[in-house]
Design an enzyme around this catalytic site. Sequence first.
Site, PDB file in Angstrom:
ATOM      1  N   LYS A  96       0.823  -1.203   0.000  1.00 25.91           N
ATOM      2  CA  LYS A  96       0.000   0.000   0.000  1.00 25.91           C
ATOM      3  C   LYS A  96       0.870   1.272   0.000  1.00 25.91           C
ATOM      4  O   LYS A  96       2.081   1.187   0.236  1.00 25.91           O
ATOM      5  CB  LYS A  96      -0.918  -0.036   1.236  1.00 25.91           C
ATOM      6  CG  LYS A  96      -1.932  -1.188   1.215  1.00 25.91           C
ATOM      7  CD  LYS A  96      -2.888  -1.106   2.410  1.00 25.91           C
ATOM      8  CE  LYS A  96      -3.912  -2.223   2.374  1.00 25.91           C
ATOM      9  NZ  LYS A  96      -4.913  -2.078   3.467  1.00 25.91           N
ATOM     10  N   TYR A 153     -12.115  -1.818  -3.960  1.00 28.79           N
ATOM     11  CA  TYR A 153     -12.670  -2.065  -2.627  1.00 28.79           C
ATOM     12  C   TYR A 153     -14.198  -2.002  -2.610  1.00 28.79           C
ATOM     13  O   TYR A 153     -14.792  -1.693  -1.566  1.00 28.79           O
ATOM     14  CB  TYR A 153     -12.092  -1.064  -1.618  1.00 28.79           C
ATOM     15  CG  TYR A 153     -10.741  -1.469  -1.036  1.00 28.79           C
ATOM     16  CD1 TYR A 153     -10.612  -2.644  -0.288  1.00 28.79           C
ATOM     17  CD2 TYR A 153      -9.618  -0.677  -1.208  1.00 28.79           C
ATOM     18  CE1 TYR A 153      -9.393  -3.019   0.263  1.00 28.79           C
ATOM     19  CE2 TYR A 153      -8.388  -1.047  -0.647  1.00 28.79           C
ATOM     20  CZ  TYR A 153      -8.288  -2.218   0.086  1.00 28.79           C
ATOM     21  OH  TYR A 153      -7.082  -2.595   0.643  1.00 28.79           O
ATOM     22  N   PHE A 208     -15.335   3.228   6.920  1.00 25.61           N
ATOM     23  CA  PHE A 208     -13.944   3.511   6.561  1.00 25.61           C
ATOM     24  C   PHE A 208     -13.711   3.590   5.043  1.00 25.61           C
ATOM     25  O   PHE A 208     -12.599   3.866   4.602  1.00 25.61           O
ATOM     26  CB  PHE A 208     -13.015   2.456   7.182  1.00 25.61           C
ATOM     27  CG  PHE A 208     -13.307   1.028   6.788  1.00 25.61           C
ATOM     28  CD1 PHE A 208     -12.789   0.493   5.617  1.00 25.61           C
ATOM     29  CD2 PHE A 208     -14.097   0.217   7.599  1.00 25.61           C
ATOM     30  CE1 PHE A 208     -13.038  -0.831   5.256  1.00 25.61           C
ATOM     31  CE2 PHE A 208     -14.359  -1.110   7.250  1.00 25.61           C
ATOM     32  CZ  PHE A 208     -13.827  -1.632   6.070  1.00 25.61           C
ATOM     33  N   ASN A 214      -1.944   0.110   6.890  1.00 27.28           N
ATOM     34  CA  ASN A 214      -1.420  -1.151   7.403  1.00 27.28           C
ATOM     35  C   ASN A 214      -0.549  -1.913   6.396  1.00 27.28           C
ATOM     36  O   ASN A 214      -0.502  -3.136   6.385  1.00 27.28           O
ATOM     37  CB  ASN A 214      -2.563  -2.011   7.950  1.00 27.28           C
ATOM     38  CG  ASN A 214      -3.612  -2.319   6.902  1.00 27.28           C
ATOM     39  OD1 ASN A 214      -3.454  -1.946   5.741  1.00 27.28           O
ATOM     40  ND2 ASN A 214      -4.659  -3.021   7.290  1.00 27.28           N
ATOM     41  N   HIS A 265      -1.922  -5.428   1.483  1.00 23.22           N
ATOM     42  CA  HIS A 265      -3.222  -6.049   1.240  1.00 23.22           C
ATOM     43  C   HIS A 265      -3.016  -7.495   0.825  1.00 23.22           C
ATOM     44  O   HIS A 265      -2.024  -7.823   0.172  1.00 23.22           O
ATOM     45  CB  HIS A 265      -3.962  -5.319   0.105  1.00 23.22           C
ATOM     46  CG  HIS A 265      -5.135  -6.093  -0.428  1.00 23.22           C
ATOM     47  ND1 HIS A 265      -6.382  -6.035   0.153  1.00 23.22           N
ATOM     48  CD2 HIS A 265      -5.241  -7.005  -1.445  1.00 23.22           C
ATOM     49  CE1 HIS A 265      -7.207  -6.863  -0.500  1.00 23.22           C
ATOM     50  NE2 HIS A 265      -6.536  -7.446  -1.470  1.00 23.22           N
ATOM     51  N   GLU A 274      -9.593  -9.881  -7.895  1.00 26.42           N
ATOM     52  CA  GLU A 274      -8.552  -8.878  -7.650  1.00 26.42           C
ATOM     53  C   GLU A 274      -7.373  -9.023  -8.613  1.00 26.42           C
ATOM     54  O   GLU A 274      -6.811  -8.026  -9.063  1.00 26.42           O
ATOM     55  CB  GLU A 274      -8.089  -8.974  -6.192  1.00 26.42           C
ATOM     56  CG  GLU A 274      -9.175  -8.515  -5.227  1.00 26.42           C
ATOM     57  CD  GLU A 274      -8.808  -8.668  -3.750  1.00 26.42           C
ATOM     58  OE1 GLU A 274      -7.683  -9.113  -3.444  1.00 26.42           O
ATOM     59  OE2 GLU A 274      -9.655  -8.317  -2.911  1.00 26.42           O
TER      60      GLU A 274
HETATM   61  N1  UDP Z   1      -9.807  -0.607   7.257  1.00 28.96           N
HETATM   62  C1  UDP Z   1      -9.931   0.558   8.007  1.00 28.96           C
HETATM   63  N2  UDP Z   1     -10.698   0.524   9.150  1.00 28.96           N
HETATM   64  C2  UDP Z   1     -11.362  -0.590   9.558  1.00 28.96           C
HETATM   65  C3  UDP Z   1     -11.246  -1.769   8.796  1.00 28.96           C
HETATM   66  C4  UDP Z   1     -10.465  -1.741   7.658  1.00 28.96           C
HETATM   67  O1  UDP Z   1      -9.353   1.585   7.663  1.00 28.96           O
HETATM   68  O2  UDP Z   1     -12.041  -0.552  10.599  1.00 28.96           O
HETATM   69  C5  UDP Z   1      -8.986  -0.597   6.029  1.00 28.96           C
HETATM   70  C6  UDP Z   1      -7.634  -1.301   6.201  1.00 28.96           C
HETATM   71  O3  UDP Z   1      -6.680  -0.616   5.392  1.00 28.96           O
HETATM   72  C7  UDP Z   1      -7.941  -2.681   5.667  1.00 28.96           C
HETATM   73  C8  UDP Z   1      -8.882  -2.366   4.510  1.00 28.96           C
HETATM   74  O4  UDP Z   1      -9.675  -1.280   5.006  1.00 28.96           O
HETATM   75  O5  UDP Z   1      -6.763  -3.345   5.277  1.00 28.96           O
HETATM   76  C9  UDP Z   1      -9.792  -3.480   4.063  1.00 28.96           C
HETATM   77  O6  UDP Z   1     -10.486  -3.978   5.181  1.00 28.96           O
HETATM   78  P1  UDP Z   1     -10.628  -5.545   5.427  1.00 28.96           P
HETATM   79  O7  UDP Z   1     -11.633  -5.730   6.489  1.00 28.96           O
HETATM   80  O8  UDP Z   1     -10.873  -6.222   4.116  1.00 28.96           O
HETATM   81  O9  UDP Z   1      -9.198  -5.944   6.026  1.00 28.96           O
HETATM   82  P2  UDP Z   1      -7.996  -6.807   5.379  1.00 28.96           P
HETATM   83  O10 UDP Z   1      -8.610  -7.889   4.541  1.00 28.96           O
HETATM   84  O11 UDP Z   1      -7.155  -5.836   4.582  1.00 28.96           O
HETATM   85  O12 UDP Z   1      -7.258  -7.347   6.572  1.00 28.96           O
HETATM   86 MG    MG Z   2      -9.977  -7.685   2.992  1.00 32.66          MG
END
Ligand code: UDP
Ligand code: MG
Length: 139
Positions: free
Chosen positions: A9, A49, A57, A112, A115, A126
């Site tokens: 990212k 997304y 978010f 974070n 991805h 994806e």
């Molecule tokens: N995210 C965020 N706040 C939240 C949950 C997710 O900003 O409460 C962001 C974070 O960057 C995350 C992305 O949205 O990686 C996609 O969320 P997902 O639940 O799919 O998490 P991941 O699969 O990336 O662990």
């Molecule tokens: Mg995810």
Amino acid sequence: MERTLSIVKPDGVQKHLIGEVIKRFEDDGLKVVGLKMISMDKKEAEGFYSVHRGKPFYESLTTFMSSGPVVVMALEGEGAISKTRELMGATDHKQAKEGTLRRQYATNIERNVVHGSDALETAAFEIKYFFNSLEMFEY
Ligand code: UDP
Ligand code: MG
């Protein structure tokens, strides 16, 4: 053989973690079968997304994901999806296991670093979102 899609990212690119992320994956036996640096515009980030559309978010996340260059990669290997997610750690870096990429390098729950696809169907969607057949390799 299973395939998954990972992204370094914008925060990971800014922190010079491209090589580190790829190394973790390669060291765990995953093969890079597609790789490029791109910059998404807001619409492209929203499309990527779209499963999160409507969540609190979503707006901030898609702004962040279109804020700078990212490195997208397709990875292949046995259990590629779960392996990748294991190496990344939990979405919230504070919940992530010691030694995982997010635990070590994330700034907050949004920024974070990395991805990884979460299931076979999302991985297929994806990978296709970023790579055409000429950009994917078998070796
Ligand atoms: N995210 C965020 N706040 C939240 C949950 C997710 O900003 O409460 C962001 C974070 O960057 C995350 C992305 O949205 O990686 C996609 O969320 P997902 O639940 O799919 O998490 P991941 O699969 O990336 O662990
Ligand atoms: Mg995810």
